[in-house]
Design an enzyme around this catalytic site. Sequence first.
Site, PDB file in Angstrom:
ATOM      1  N   GLY A 676       0.362   8.524   1.584  1.00 19.83           N
ATOM      2  CA  GLY A 676       0.724   8.610   0.222  1.00 19.83           C
ATOM      3  C   GLY A 676      -0.510   8.415  -0.673  1.00 19.83           C
ATOM      4  O   GLY A 676      -0.903   9.017  -1.662  1.00 19.83           O
ATOM      5  N   CYS A 677      -1.751   7.628   0.063  1.00 15.69           N
ATOM      6  CA  CYS A 677      -2.978   7.371  -1.122  1.00 15.69           C
ATOM      7  C   CYS A 677      -4.092   7.862  -0.191  1.00 15.69           C
ATOM      8  O   CYS A 677      -5.426   7.145  -0.693  1.00 15.69           O
ATOM      9  CB  CYS A 677      -2.663   5.937  -1.471  1.00 15.69           C
ATOM     10  SG  CYS A 677      -1.448   5.505  -2.576  1.00 15.69           S
ATOM     11  N   GLY A 678      -4.110   8.309   1.214  1.00 23.40           N
ATOM     12  CA  GLY A 678      -5.308   8.636   1.685  1.00 23.40           C
ATOM     13  C   GLY A 678      -5.103   9.168   3.040  1.00 23.40           C
ATOM     14  O   GLY A 678      -4.223   9.193   3.626  1.00 23.40           O
ATOM     15  N   ASP A 679      -6.302   9.605   3.674  1.00 18.88           N
ATOM     16  CA  ASP A 679      -6.276  10.117   4.864  1.00 18.88           C
ATOM     17  C   ASP A 679      -6.501   9.067   6.152  1.00 18.88           C
ATOM     18  O   ASP A 679      -7.140   8.069   5.701  1.00 18.88           O
ATOM     19  CB  ASP A 679      -7.236  11.243   5.212  1.00 18.88           C
ATOM     20  CG  ASP A 679      -7.220  12.446   4.211  1.00 18.88           C
ATOM     21  OD1 ASP A 679      -6.027  12.637   3.758  1.00 18.88           O
ATOM     22  OD2 ASP A 679      -8.374  13.068   3.936  1.00 18.88           O
ATOM     23  N   ASP A 805       7.198   1.804  -1.792  1.00 17.44           N
ATOM     24  CA  ASP A 805       7.318   3.349  -1.035  1.00 17.44           C
ATOM     25  C   ASP A 805       7.754   2.906   0.432  1.00 17.44           C
ATOM     26  O   ASP A 805       7.344   3.777   1.296  1.00 17.44           O
ATOM     27  CB  ASP A 805       5.946   3.726  -0.980  1.00 17.44           C
ATOM     28  CG  ASP A 805       6.081   5.388  -0.742  1.00 17.44           C
ATOM     29  OD1 ASP A 805       7.303   5.960  -1.000  1.00 17.44           O
ATOM     30  OD2 ASP A 805       5.170   6.044  -0.314  1.00 17.44           O
TER      31      ASP A 805
END
Length: 977
Positions: A676-679, A805
């Site tokens: 959701g906020c990064g690779d 989440d």
Amino acid sequence: MAPSLRNFNFFHRFSTFLVFSLFSVVSSDDLQVLLKLKSSFADSNLAVFDSWKLNSGIGPCSFIGVTCNSRGNVTEIDLSRRGLSGNFPFDSVCEIQSLEKLSLGFNSLSGIIPSDLKNCTSLKYLDLGNNLFSGAFPEFSSLNQLQFLYLNNSAFSGVFPWKSLRNATSLVVLSLGDNPFDATADFPVEVVSLKKLSWLYLSNCSIAGKIPPAIGDLTELRNLEISDSGLTGEIPSEISKLTNLWQLELYNNSLTGKLPTGFGNLKNLTYLDASTNLLQGDLSELRSLTNLVSLQMFENEFSGEIPLEFGEFKDLVNLSLYTNKLTGSLPQGLGSLADFDFIDASENLLTGPIPPDMCKNGKMKALLLLQNNLTGSIPESYANCLTLQRFRVSENNLNGTVPAGLWGLPKLEIIDIEMNNFEGPITADIKNGKMLGALYLGFNKLSDELPEEIGDTESLTKVELNNNRFTGKIPSSIGKLKGLSSLKMQSNGFSGEIPDSIGSCSMLSDVNMAQNSISGEIPHTLGSLPTLNALNLSDNKLSGRIPESLSSLRLSLLDLSNNRLSGRIPLSLSSYNGSFNGNPGLCSTTIKSFNRCINPSRSHGDTRVFVLCIVFGLLILLASLVFFLYLKKTEKKEGRSLKHESWSIKSFRKMSFTEDDIIDSIKEENLIGRGGCGDVYRVVLGDGKEVAVKHIRCSSTQKNFSSAMPILTEREGRSKEFETEVQTLSSIRHLNVVKLYCSITSDDSSLLVYEYLPNGSLWDMLHSCKKSNLGWETRYDIALGAAKGLEYLHHGYERPVIHRDVKSSNILLDEFLKPRIADFGLAKILQASNGGPESTHVVAGTYGYIAPAEYGYASKVTEKCDVYSFGVVLMELVTGKKPIEAEFGESKDIVNWVSNNLKSKESVMEIVDKKIGEMYREDAVKMLRIAIICTARLPGLRPTMRSVVQMIEDAEPCRLMGIVISKESDVKVKEIS
């Protein structure tokens, strides 16, 4: 010197020596006990014990948290909120005979309280609240001097020793709430005999039966909380004798009947909550309670009109009356004399206009009046209500135009006016709505073009404009809404093309533009939306080919019918039967209802085209090769510059690697996922150990980077997701929470290094191409482990950590399929309760895992948001279904689907995953019941994660090994009890 004088001096010196000796003995005994207490927490390295030293000179009275009397005896030990964990040495501490106060609240103490507690016979004050104890609380009849007893929210279970209260006649405070004690058959009579009580907290501790009339004898009571219990029957009229009450909490019981006559005598009441019961009658008994600050009577069966006197209450700031049968108008004076903060009178039968002055004093945060029969227009005064966060008046008979200033209120998070008769445009003022998270405008008569300024509302996640009279083009600025998850524009008069910029809305999961006059081609950028779940573009004037890029999507719903599309239907989309009807220009090699596509090789002209395509393709291939070689050269230069960059590493656990080992491995070929906020990258270290590395993306500067660009690219500062994840995970130590080894940062990049979990996520196991045939025992263990991880987050700290989440793709599995909670980029640590926890402008999370009514009644993000999401995960485990499936129907999710299949045992069994063996299907249904409780519509009705863990443990399946032993064990326990 006279003999008498010598005798006097001798006696004086001897007495002084004797007193000093006794003082030394007492202090020495107490000192040894305290030093033993300190040694029990030697591994914790807590600052509170720094002053607890043998050579402190003054003795134990100088220790932090310790108080002595004038004789030097220890009388108080206060170690509350000191970070204590593990077992507490009650056996030794209760050797201090002078101990009058023992305060250990708000720690993480665990274990069973020993019977030695009964030796603390001088105790007047005992606080063990907000800890992690287990087992039953011991008998304490010998503590007959107790005045204050706090045991709330400490995980005690079993039968509470109610009879011990018979000797505690001096009790002023009794706080036992939020513990899973064994249920009582009746209200404990021992409680109503404690005539000195001024504070009684028995909420959520399994009290049952009727409220006894003798409750009226506790005339000193100022606070009475008996909510979240199994109370039945009527509220006794004797309660009107409690004229000192300032707080009365009765919510979430099964109380019936009317408010008793004389209830209006409780004129000191400041906080009254009798919500979620079966109460009837009118509210006339409340008209004289002029000191009320908060009145919560929602979810009952009250009828009649709301007393006009409520509009004259000077202190009333919170009024919740939703889901009743109230009629008549709202008092038009509401808020005119008070600093009104919140009103929710939704789901009633109210008529008349919206009172104009509820934000007169500029304090109002929420106005919720949905599902009534209100008439008239929205008063202009609300366009100036700068504190307003939620405005919901849907499903009424309101009309007129929306005051222009309302669209751009600076703190407004949600505008919900759907299913009314509103007219006019959305004005350009909306550009000022920087906190606006949701627009629910469907089923009105709103018109004109959408303003280009809608793209300036950076926080929008849901836009529902369906069934209105909007016209004109869809503004290209919509691509600026990076967090947009749902876009519903069907049944309007939109025209022009779908802007390519929609491909920048990377969080989109639901797009519906059906029944408009949209023309042009379907933008290929729609195929780049990784989370798109439903796409409906039917009944428009779209032309051209269906983009091949749509083939990469995993859609549960696709509808392109009744347009002017032409060309070949992509082979991978041919399974969406009925999605292409009404497009005579389309052809297919697999769908029989369409013309068969002509093979280009049959035509001489087409053959020439074919040859040209090959030549052209070779030229492109050659150019790509040259470009690739150039990029390789560039990457080497980039790599060399990264080597010389200044990196900072902060470790949280023992490590066997350096930052260079990690940085060298951040390559495209090591990419294993996008969170959701990064690779996320898989890195194999020199010793063969594997770790996972998350490269956090900046939320404020996030852009669409091509795969050809350097992976560790320049950033504008540190992202809030990075700071959140480090803050949350660096201090967490739990078997079921993913381990964070270190953070690696530079001015331009932020990396987090975790343990690597080889079996991917629970989502992969249940739904993806990797899905495995998980047996019920494994599913149960995953559910229990994940629940324990969340329980730790919610209850393992002084302030809860909310994940925000929770979903199956954020539950990772190790080599033994043991679960870990992961991806804390959206996590939030609740602030201290002074003024209440911070609210958030958008309910974070993932579509399908968020309660539909969360915007409606949850004024702030709480732990109960995680509980709902976890309930959805449990439903996935039991049914094998995704949260959103086409078979559930339009706008339905797994929670609706499960709810609709609870009509009979047969229908319930039908929804259990067929892969679960027959012998475990009853166990799976038990888990489904827990899931249903977790997904209650109202947050207040959902259990805590601590209770969820207990329920899951109680639902443990009978395993084949040791089944006889388990059964015998159960029988023995029953015989003992």
